[in-house]
Design a protein around this motif. Structure first.
Motif, PDB file in Angstrom:
ATOM      1  N   GLN A   9       0.833  -1.202   0.000  1.00 12.38           N
ATOM      2  CA  GLN A   9       0.000   0.000   0.000  1.00 12.38           C
ATOM      3  C   GLN A   9       0.868   1.253   0.000  1.00 12.38           C
ATOM      4  O   GLN A   9       0.622   2.193  -0.753  1.00 12.38           O
ATOM      5  N   LEU A  13       0.952   4.201  -2.832  1.00 13.63           N
ATOM      6  CA  LEU A  13       0.717   5.602  -2.487  1.00 13.63           C
ATOM      7  C   LEU A  13       1.875   6.482  -2.933  1.00 13.63           C
ATOM      8  O   LEU A  13       1.665   7.562  -3.506  1.00 13.63           O
ATOM      9  N   ARG A  16       1.802   6.905  -6.730  1.00 12.20           N
ATOM     10  CA  ARG A  16       0.725   7.804  -7.177  1.00 12.20           C
ATOM     11  C   ARG A  16       1.045   9.263  -6.861  1.00 12.20           C
ATOM     12  O   ARG A  16       0.769  10.156  -7.656  1.00 12.20           O
ATOM     13  N   PHE A  36      -4.785  13.831  -0.706  1.00 12.25           N
ATOM     14  CA  PHE A  36      -4.681  12.503  -1.315  1.00 12.25           C
ATOM     15  C   PHE A  36      -4.517  11.436  -0.238  1.00 12.25           C
ATOM     16  O   PHE A  36      -5.181  10.395  -0.263  1.00 12.25           O
ATOM     17  N   ARG A  39      -7.698  10.726   1.698  1.00 14.54           N
ATOM     18  CA  ARG A  39      -8.672   9.933   0.932  1.00 14.54           C
ATOM     19  C   ARG A  39      -8.238   8.485   0.763  1.00 14.54           C
ATOM     20  O   ARG A  39      -9.058   7.581   0.779  1.00 14.54           O
ATOM     21  N   ASN A  40      -6.944   8.264   0.558  1.00 14.14           N
ATOM     22  CA  ASN A  40      -6.463   6.941   0.163  1.00 14.14           C
ATOM     23  C   ASN A  40      -5.803   6.138   1.271  1.00 14.14           C
ATOM     24  O   ASN A  40      -5.475   4.961   1.067  1.00 14.14           O
ATOM     25  N   ARG A  49       0.318   9.534   7.788  1.00 14.18           N
ATOM     26  CA  ARG A  49      -0.072  10.108   6.488  1.00 14.18           C
ATOM     27  C   ARG A  49       0.749  11.351   6.181  1.00 14.18           C
ATOM     28  O   ARG A  49       1.259  11.522   5.073  1.00 14.18           O
TER      29      ARG A  49
END
Length: 190
Positions: A9, A13, A16, A36, A39-40, A49
């Protein structure tokens, strides 16, 4: 098993963010990155995050990597081509380049690796990564015959930029036993 899923994951991330943030005005990147991540990775603690977003932002801002993220560089470029093989049918190469930089003097292939630890030198890079870059370079060399095509790995955790030499790429390509088709042999989010 959960740590492997988290690593995958995290790699997705990072890829992206590296794909989209360079195309956003510098003064808006931090907000875009945090939005981002919210949301993800909503199940992550906010501090994690923010830390990942800040790490990617630092990588993009790093002066050593400026050519990788400069205007005109392209993210997630699909590549398809045929490699001629004497006495055999051509082999198909299909894949996706993390970042492609085409300049008048050269072409640069960049593959992001999100492994926690980068190898100490290019000789320690996993063979699958070198083969992948060798295949991409072979296809792009036909498209840009008058320009050198360089290939680099950008280790996102270590902030290391590691070029794979032309002789190493040539040797990796020569050692391949290609079947009728090659479908992006080393595509990984590791």
């Amino acid at each position: 098993m959960q740590s492997r899923a988290l690593a995958l994951q995290r790699g997705t991330l990072v890829h992206r963010l590296l794909q989209s943030l360079p195309d956003i005005a510098a003064q808006r990147r931090r907000e875009a990155a945090r939005d981002f991540m919210a949301r993800n990775a909503s199940d992550w603690p906010e501090a994690d995050r923010t830390a990942l977003a800040d790490k990617v932002l630092a990588l993009i801002a790093e002066p050593r990597f400026a050519p990788v993220f400069a205007a005109g560089s392209r993210a997630e470029v699909a590549i398809v081509g045929k490699l001629e093989r004497p006495g055999r049918t051509p082999a198909l190469v299909s894949g996706q380049i993390d970042r492609l930089v085409v300049r008048p003097e050269e072409v640069l292939i960049v593959d992001f690796k999100t492994n926690q630890a980068a190898p100490r030198n290019a000789a320690e890079v996993p063979a699958a990564y070198v083969r992948q870059l060798a295949l991409y370079r072979a296809v792009l060399s036909r498209l840009y015959p008058q320009r050198p095509v360089r290939a680099v790995l950008l280790w996102t955790e270590a902030l290391e930029y590691m070029e794979i030499s032309a002789p190493a790429l040539d040797a990796a390509l020569a050692s391949l036993h290609l079947g009728g088709s090659v479908l992006d042999p080393a595509r990984s989010r590791s």
